[in-house]
Design an enzyme around this catalytic site. Structure first.
Site, mmCIF file in Angstrom:
data_model
loop_
_atom_site.group_PDB
_atom_site.id
_atom_site.type_symbol
_atom_site.label_atom_id
_atom_site.label_comp_id
_atom_site.label_asym_id
_atom_site.label_seq_id
_atom_site.Cartn_x
_atom_site.Cartn_y
_atom_site.Cartn_z
ATOM 1 N N ASP A 16 121.256 -22.728 29.305
ATOM 2 C CA ASP A 16 119.912 -22.259 28.954
ATOM 3 C C ASP A 16 119.944 -21.317 27.752
ATOM 4 O OD1 ASP A 16 117.178 -22.019 29.207
ATOM 5 O OD2 ASP A 16 117.276 -20.420 30.694
ATOM 6 N N ASN A 64 111.888 -31.462 32.231
ATOM 7 C CA ASN A 64 111.939 -31.283 30.775
ATOM 8 C C ASN A 64 111.074 -32.294 30.010
ATOM 9 O OD1 ASN A 64 115.431 -30.177 30.674
ATOM 10 N ND2 ASN A 64 113.545 -28.957 30.676
HETATM 11 C C1 FPP Z 1 117.914 -25.354 27.746
HETATM 12 O O1 FPP Z 1 117.540 -24.458 26.727
HETATM 13 C C2 FPP Z 1 118.541 -26.537 27.184
HETATM 14 C C3 FPP Z 1 118.071 -27.812 27.310
HETATM 15 C C4 FPP Z 1 116.854 -28.160 28.051
HETATM 16 C C5 FPP Z 1 118.758 -28.947 26.654
HETATM 17 C C6 FPP Z 1 120.268 -28.910 26.718
HETATM 18 C C7 FPP Z 1 120.795 -29.650 25.577
HETATM 19 C C8 FPP Z 1 121.966 -29.392 24.959
HETATM 20 C C9 FPP Z 1 122.929 -28.373 25.389
HETATM 21 C C10 FPP Z 1 122.327 -30.109 23.720
HETATM 22 C C11 FPP Z 1 122.314 -31.575 23.780
HETATM 23 C C12 FPP Z 1 123.355 -32.164 24.607
HETATM 24 C C13 FPP Z 1 123.092 -33.202 25.407
HETATM 25 C C14 FPP Z 1 124.196 -33.756 26.263
HETATM 26 C C15 FPP Z 1 121.754 -33.809 25.502
HETATM 27 P P1 FPP Z 1 115.986 -24.162 26.489
HETATM 28 O O2 FPP Z 1 115.491 -25.144 25.488
HETATM 29 O O3 FPP Z 1 115.273 -24.182 27.804
HETATM 30 O O4 FPP Z 1 116.053 -22.730 25.892
HETATM 31 P P2 FPP Z 1 114.939 -21.583 26.009
HETATM 32 O O5 FPP Z 1 114.840 -21.217 27.474
HETATM 33 O O6 FPP Z 1 115.509 -20.478 25.194
HETATM 34 O O7 FPP Z 1 113.664 -22.156 25.450
#
Ligand code: FPP
Length: 251
Positions: A16, A64
């Site tokens: 996250d 998501n």
């Molecule tokens: C959470 O951060 C992250 C995600 C929902 C996506 C995870 C994706 C990756 C690590 C990169 C891509 C890799 C693959 C395997 C698809 P957030 O967007 O919720 O962060 P925030 O809470 O700061 O908004």
């Protein structure tokens, strides 16, 4: 029992903080996910070299899909880029890829890369790299219970056979050990529908670092914290130990 060298068999990670990492730099959210993909690449390598047997990352949840279409398709494009760049090395390192979740709903090019990853690494017996995609634990449990109910209604299963092991067998994680350690980055302290059934006795380590900043060194620090934990699985502390838990408390 604490053991100075104990490595968790199964580590789960809620990656996250990509969006906040990007916002702090005045960048678009996708730049954060790109940096997150690079961080994931490094953690996979470090986990394998430290002897972790199962690494499960939460890459895309059933919730998501609510995000902007551009962000959703951007994350799946990054998945394609990751596989194209990394599959040969993952395979050379004997890593076995498995997907947790209903990944058939992803765009066709992502599904194709995932199938290729699974097939290419099918005979490897090194670290299991489990990527949770279109994954939600409540959805997983609901599907598992539905399959059990179908078998029961069709007479293939007696209700007396329904036990915890059977439920575990009907989850995406069938056959895998439960996670010993779950790490969540990004400062939030919640599970967000990740491995709810499987984490009954997991240890949790929370890091304030945004995922793109979560370096292999931070990962090793989380493992050090885990090593200091005493795991009792509901048992009483050993006789004579300091700081016993209150009587009757289940831990
Ligand atoms: C959470 O951060 C992250 C995600 C929902 C996506 C995870 C994706 C990756 C690590 C990169 C891509 C890799 C693959 C395997 C698809 P957030 O967007 O919720 O962060 P925030 O809470 O700061 O908004």
């Amino acid at each position: 029992m604490t053991d100075a060298n104990r490595i968790p068999v199964h580590v789960g990670i809620v990656m996250d903080g990509n969006g906040r990492w990007a916002r702090a730099r005045g960048l678009p959210r996708l730049a954060g996910h790109n940096a997150g993909m690079l961080a994931m690449k490094e953690i996979v390598k470090r986990a394998a070299s430290l002897g972790v047997r199962h690494l499960t990352v939460y890459a895309f949840s059933t919730e998501n899909w609510k995000r902007a279409a551009e962000e959703v398709s951007g994350i799946f494009n990054l998945l394609v880029v990751y596989v194209d760049r990394e599959l040969a090395e993952l395979n050379a390192n004997n890593v076995k890829v498995r997907i947790l979740g209903d990944y058939g709903k992803l765009p066709a090019n992502a599904v194709e890369r995932l199938k290729r990853s699974i097939e290419t690494t099918a005979n490897n017996d090194g670290m299991r790299f489990n990527i949770a995609l279109n994954y939600g634990s409540r959805d997983e449990i609901t599907r598992g219970l539905r399959s059990i109910a179908e078998d029961a209604l069709a007479g293939r299963l007696a209700l007396s056979e329904l036990d915890e092991a059977l439920i575990s067998d009907r989850l995406y994680t069938a056959g895998m050990p439960d996670p010993d350690l779950i790490i969540r980055t990004g400062g939030e302290r919640r599970l967000s529908n990740f491995l709810l059934w499987q984490s009954a006795y997991s240890e949790f380590v929370f890091s304030d670092a945004y995922w793109p900043d979560f370096s292999p060194r931070e990962f090793e620090k989380a493992l050090e914290e885990y090593r200091g934990r005493e795991r009792r699985f509901g048992d009483a502390p050993p006789a004579g130990q300091n700081n016993p838990s209150p009587k009757g408390r289940v831990e």
